[in-house]
Write an enzyme that holds these catalytic residues in place. Sequence first.
Site, PDB file in Angstrom:
ATOM      1  N   GLU A 157      19.147  17.322  17.720  1.00  0.00           N
ATOM      2  CA  GLU A 157      19.470  16.350  18.708  1.00  0.00           C
ATOM      3  C   GLU A 157      19.255  14.875  18.266  1.00  0.00           C
ATOM      4  O   GLU A 157      19.982  14.050  18.253  1.00  0.00           O
ATOM      5  CB  GLU A 157      19.241  16.479  20.276  1.00  0.00           C
ATOM      6  CG  GLU A 157      19.478  15.583  20.929  1.00  0.00           C
ATOM      7  CD  GLU A 157      19.210  15.831  22.396  1.00  0.00           C
ATOM      8  OE1 GLU A 157      18.412  16.716  23.019  1.00  0.00           O
ATOM      9  OE2 GLU A 157      19.924  15.108  23.260  1.00  0.00           O
ATOM     10  N   ILE A 188      13.315  18.380  22.870  1.00  0.00           N
ATOM     11  CA  ILE A 188      12.968  18.620  24.124  1.00  0.00           C
ATOM     12  C   ILE A 188      14.370  18.825  24.978  1.00  0.00           C
ATOM     13  O   ILE A 188      15.049  17.860  24.842  1.00  0.00           O
ATOM     14  CB  ILE A 188      12.166  17.395  24.731  1.00  0.00           C
ATOM     15  CG1 ILE A 188      10.763  17.297  24.151  1.00  0.00           C
ATOM     16  CG2 ILE A 188      12.015  17.550  26.396  1.00  0.00           C
ATOM     17  CD1 ILE A 188       9.928  16.070  24.715  1.00  0.00           C
ATOM     18  N   ASP A 189      14.482  19.945  25.608  1.00  0.00           N
ATOM     19  CA  ASP A 189      15.815  20.311  26.345  1.00  0.00           C
ATOM     20  C   ASP A 189      15.100  20.046  27.797  1.00  0.00           C
ATOM     21  O   ASP A 189      14.336  20.834  28.399  1.00  0.00           O
ATOM     22  CB  ASP A 189      16.340  21.497  26.089  1.00  0.00           C
ATOM     23  CG  ASP A 189      17.515  21.869  26.825  1.00  0.00           C
ATOM     24  OD1 ASP A 189      18.527  20.683  27.043  1.00  0.00           O
ATOM     25  OD2 ASP A 189      17.873  22.653  27.727  1.00  0.00           O
ATOM     26  N   THR A 229      14.809  16.261  28.893  1.00  0.00           N
ATOM     27  CA  THR A 229      13.783  15.035  28.773  1.00  0.00           C
ATOM     28  C   THR A 229      13.926  14.354  30.016  1.00  0.00           C
ATOM     29  O   THR A 229      12.642  14.128  30.426  1.00  0.00           O
ATOM     30  CB  THR A 229      14.769  14.243  27.811  1.00  0.00           C
ATOM     31  OG1 THR A 229      14.853  15.071  26.648  1.00  0.00           O
ATOM     32  CG2 THR A 229      14.059  12.950  27.481  1.00  0.00           C
ATOM     33  N   ASP A 275      21.618  22.175  22.816  1.00  0.00           N
ATOM     34  CA  ASP A 275      21.165  22.815  24.297  1.00  0.00           C
ATOM     35  C   ASP A 275      21.396  24.566  24.408  1.00  0.00           C
ATOM     36  O   ASP A 275      20.979  24.936  25.108  1.00  0.00           O
ATOM     37  CB  ASP A 275      21.907  22.088  25.305  1.00  0.00           C
ATOM     38  CG  ASP A 275      21.642  20.637  25.198  1.00  0.00           C
ATOM     39  OD1 ASP A 275      20.845  20.303  25.355  1.00  0.00           O
ATOM     40  OD2 ASP A 275      23.008  19.967  25.579  1.00  0.00           O
TER      41      ASP A 275
HETATM   42  C1  IPD Z   1      20.143  17.933  28.818  1.00  0.00           C
HETATM   43  C2  IPD Z   1      19.770  19.025  29.669  1.00  0.00           C
HETATM   44  C3  IPD Z   1      20.378  18.793  30.972  1.00  0.00           C
HETATM   45  C4  IPD Z   1      21.899  19.052  30.921  1.00  0.00           C
HETATM   46  C5  IPD Z   1      22.447  17.768  29.765  1.00  0.00           C
HETATM   47  C6  IPD Z   1      21.741  18.087  28.613  1.00  0.00           C
HETATM   48  P1  IPD Z   1      18.495  17.057  27.026  1.00  0.00           P
HETATM   49  O1  IPD Z   1      19.598  18.109  27.636  1.00  0.00           O
HETATM   50  O2  IPD Z   1      19.937  20.449  29.127  1.00  0.00           O
HETATM   51  O3  IPD Z   1      20.175  20.139  31.778  1.00  0.00           O
HETATM   52  O4  IPD Z   1      22.384  18.635  32.091  1.00  0.00           O
HETATM   53  O5  IPD Z   1      23.820  17.911  29.545  1.00  0.00           O
HETATM   54  O6  IPD Z   1      21.879  16.774  27.514  1.00  0.00           O
HETATM   55  O7  IPD Z   1      19.139  15.562  26.924  1.00  0.00           O
HETATM   56  O8  IPD Z   1      17.433  17.025  27.951  1.00  0.00           O
HETATM   57  O9  IPD Z   1      18.016  17.554  25.677  1.00  0.00           O
HETATM   58 CA    CA Z   2      16.779  16.907  24.071  1.00  0.00          CA
END
Ligand code: IPD
Ligand code: CA
Length: 279
Positions: free
Chosen positions: A70, A92-93, A95, A220
């Site tokens: 990412e 980090i999923d 953030t 994700d």
């Molecule tokens: C996000 C999370 C969130 C989702 C977003 C993602 P990130 O990833 O998974 O639940 O609603 O669409 O982008 O930015 O925290 O890696």
């Molecule tokens: Ca992330």
Amino acid sequence: MTDPWQECMDLCVEVTKRAGVVIREALQKDITIMQKSSPTDLVTETDQRVEKLIINAIKEKYPTHSFIGEESVAAGAPSLLTDNPTWIIDPIDGTTNFVHRFPFVSVSIGFTVKKEIEFGIVYSCIEDKLYTGRRGKGAFCNGVPIKVSGQEDISKSLVLTEMGCKKDPEHFNIMMANVKKILTIPVHGIRSPGSAAVNMCLVACGSADAYYHMGIHCWDMAGGAAVVTEAGGVIMDISGGPFDLMSRRLIIASSRAIAERLAKEVTEFPVGRDDAEEK
Ligand code: IPD
Ligand code: CA
């Protein structure tokens, strides 16, 4: 026959645990928040540091492998899925959860060969839950086998989704209308834990019965897709067609009946593709 990718999976588990330690330590300190594409698209020094840690450790052992991370993509790297062994990484999923210390924060890594997901690891590092899924060999949480609830009746289901990838009125209205349609089926409830990878693992272990989302990314989905599939879950595109890792959309469920019903209820809106030239 020996498993050609087991060594990669073992390394992945080890590196993911190390990344989790770094994230937990960072939660004890001040967190400096930076913005990416919008005021709600957040990144921290820890996202970037953890992605480098993961990629460097893997590259050292597998220099010919490809990576889609990412933060590397945010810095301009391509996000093209090829036949080469490819590590798809979200350091980090969740953030937003991380910056608020809301306890669903995960490291998510999926590994593909010839564009097929071979294994996935999701480490929900505050909960200290390590989810693994290896193609054909089952799904586990901290080494204990997991499976989906098997629920077939949508009116008895708990559904997960996330809102907010598009905030313009047109998309927002479709998103809210989708929530309303599903709530009035009725289902038992809708929840938004805030980490896509954790959402997928919650379905994989039977704590929720379905998850749908438009606007997420391959990093994700890749780790969780392996876990939920191996736990007996159904994964499909939001249209009801086959799942496509680069499509930025998915439905997963404990049964085909629930997945197909959600596909019928949910109105689509365009979200682009991860491998499109223009994003
Ligand atoms: C996000 C999370 C969130 C989702 C977003 C993602 P990130 O990833 O998974 O639940 O609603 O669409 O982008 O930015 O925290 O890696
Ligand atoms: Ca992330």
